[in-house]
Write an enzyme that holds these catalytic residues in place. Sequence first.
Site, PDB file in Angstrom:
ATOM      1  N   SER A   1       4.129  -2.362 -11.999  1.00 54.44           N
ATOM      2  CA  SER A   1       2.825  -1.866 -12.749  1.00 54.44           C
ATOM      3  C   SER A   1       1.960  -3.107 -12.898  1.00 54.44           C
ATOM      4  O   SER A   1       1.745  -3.228 -14.130  1.00 54.44           O
ATOM      5  CB  SER A   1       3.250  -0.989 -13.927  1.00 54.44           C
ATOM      6  OG  SER A   1       3.936   0.352 -13.645  1.00 54.44           O
TER       7      SER A   1
ATOM      8  N   GLY B   1       1.376  -2.694  -6.299  1.00 54.18           N
ATOM      9  CA  GLY B   1       1.473  -1.439  -5.738  1.00 54.18           C
ATOM     10  C   GLY B   1       0.168  -0.951  -6.072  1.00 54.18           C
ATOM     11  O   GLY B   1      -0.766  -1.479  -4.976  1.00 54.18           O
ATOM     12  N   GLY B   2      -0.168   0.237  -6.924  1.00 50.71           N
ATOM     13  CA  GLY B   2      -1.408   0.837  -6.994  1.00 50.71           C
ATOM     14  C   GLY B   2      -2.554   0.176  -6.966  1.00 50.71           C
ATOM     15  O   GLY B   2      -3.600   0.217  -6.350  1.00 50.71           O
TER      16      GLY B   2
ATOM     17  N   GLU C   1      11.831  -6.072  -9.000  1.00 49.87           N
ATOM     18  CA  GLU C   1      11.179  -4.729  -9.316  1.00 49.87           C
ATOM     19  C   GLU C   1      12.034  -3.760 -10.354  1.00 49.87           C
ATOM     20  O   GLU C   1      13.036  -3.145  -9.641  1.00 49.87           O
ATOM     21  CB  GLU C   1      10.774  -4.063  -8.133  1.00 49.87           C
ATOM     22  CG  GLU C   1      11.731  -3.817  -6.998  1.00 49.87           C
ATOM     23  CD  GLU C   1      11.423  -2.801  -5.866  1.00 49.87           C
ATOM     24  OE1 GLU C   1      10.067  -2.465  -5.869  1.00 49.87           O
ATOM     25  OE2 GLU C   1      12.311  -2.373  -5.392  1.00 49.87           O
TER      26      GLU C   1
ATOM     27  N   GLU D   1      12.399   2.251  -3.408  1.00 49.90           N
ATOM     28  CA  GLU D   1      11.981   3.342  -2.680  1.00 49.90           C
ATOM     29  C   GLU D   1      12.753   3.579  -1.576  1.00 49.90           C
ATOM     30  O   GLU D   1      13.169   4.898  -1.270  1.00 49.90           O
ATOM     31  CB  GLU D   1      10.524   3.828  -2.654  1.00 49.90           C
ATOM     32  CG  GLU D   1       9.670   3.877  -4.095  1.00 49.90           C
ATOM     33  CD  GLU D   1       8.143   3.492  -3.958  1.00 49.90           C
ATOM     34  OE1 GLU D   1       7.679   3.415  -5.108  1.00 49.90           O
ATOM     35  OE2 GLU D   1       7.448   3.166  -2.958  1.00 49.90           O
TER      36      GLU D   1
ATOM     37  N   TRP E   1       0.932  -1.198  -0.034  1.00 49.11           N
ATOM     38  CA  TRP E   1      -0.025   0.056   0.140  1.00 49.11           C
ATOM     39  C   TRP E   1       0.929   1.368   0.063  1.00 49.11           C
ATOM     40  O   TRP E   1       0.452   2.346  -0.234  1.00 49.11           O
ATOM     41  CB  TRP E   1      -0.905   0.133   1.263  1.00 49.11           C
ATOM     42  CG  TRP E   1      -1.963  -1.085   1.239  1.00 49.11           C
ATOM     43  CD1 TRP E   1      -2.104  -2.192   0.245  1.00 49.11           C
ATOM     44  CD2 TRP E   1      -3.060  -1.086   2.281  1.00 49.11           C
ATOM     45  NE1 TRP E   1      -3.262  -2.769   0.660  1.00 49.11           N
ATOM     46  CE2 TRP E   1      -4.065  -2.203   1.812  1.00 49.11           C
ATOM     47  CE3 TRP E   1      -3.533  -0.318   3.129  1.00 49.11           C
ATOM     48  CZ2 TRP E   1      -4.906  -2.736   2.446  1.00 49.11           C
ATOM     49  CZ3 TRP E   1      -4.650  -0.627   3.873  1.00 49.11           C
ATOM     50  CH2 TRP E   1      -5.365  -2.028   3.460  1.00 49.11           C
ATOM     51  N   LYS E   2       2.022   1.127   0.330  1.00 49.37           N
ATOM     52  CA  LYS E   2       3.093   2.425   0.416  1.00 49.37           C
ATOM     53  C   LYS E   2       2.579   3.252   1.313  1.00 49.37           C
ATOM     54  O   LYS E   2       1.930   2.880   2.551  1.00 49.37           O
ATOM     55  CB  LYS E   2       3.371   2.905  -0.952  1.00 49.37           C
ATOM     56  CG  LYS E   2       3.886   1.894  -1.932  1.00 49.37           C
ATOM     57  CD  LYS E   2       4.283   2.579  -3.269  1.00 49.37           C
ATOM     58  CE  LYS E   2       4.840   1.285  -4.162  1.00 49.37           C
ATOM     59  NZ  LYS E   2       5.339   1.724  -5.450  1.00 49.37           N
TER      60      LYS E   2
ATOM     61  N   GLY F   1       5.250   2.705 -10.706  1.00 50.37           N
ATOM     62  CA  GLY F   1       4.456   3.671 -10.742  1.00 50.37           C
ATOM     63  C   GLY F   1       4.480   4.542 -12.069  1.00 50.37           C
ATOM     64  O   GLY F   1       3.948   5.473 -11.921  1.00 50.37           O
TER      65      GLY F   1
END
Length: 244
Positions: free
Chosen positions: A205, A226-227, A160, A95, A9-10, A166
Amino acid sequence: MRQLIAGNWKMNGLLDEASAIVGPLRRGADGLGCDLLVCPPATMVMTVAHILVGSAVAVGGQDCHARPNGAHTGDVSARMLRDAGASWVILGHSERRADHGESDAAVRAKAAAAVAAGLTPIVCVGETEAERAAGRETAVVGAQLAGSLPEGFAGVVAYEPVWAIGTGRTATEADVAAMHAFIRDELVRLLGAAGAGVRILYGGSVKPSNAAALLAVPEVGGALVGGASLNAADFLAIAQAARG
């Protein structure tokens, strides 16, 4: 081995939004042919773990400190994550490496701490666009594996490609196959026979429209999402594309 679909979820989500995301996951996880994991921010781990208790969905953290306790203001230890209900933790995400200057040695120490606390670590590796353009992708990833995995590593590795996180860009199936095959060879070289059983996730992605193709690539043991993991329907659609 069952594939693992892990949601990162970051730095997203508030407590009152947690049930809207994980409630449908609790109901939809039964009967899936994969393992399902969600990694919310540290402030939400206990709440999400409480909602998912007794379900088929596991909970993880997004980082941990290498020490079990001490004067480390703002940090969260692996023991604290375990105490809050987590059983997994993501470590060395690109990140974290870029924004916080985390070295391979730091990731290695965190992975050892995670195992000591009873957490399964997901150690992330991957190259930047500049490194790939220079033909250094395998050299970079190989060095990250050698430096980031503690002796006797029994967790999960996530590949990754940094240039695909992203950005909406996705590595081609050929790119993914080549890198995952390389990582498998490196894991066997570093860990011996145990390296053949380490799941290698793809992260970059991943979404419902490309999940089936990516998850069908040889040596892809799941996905780090991720998103799309912030939307229960999308996340479940990715999980439904996984192979058992």
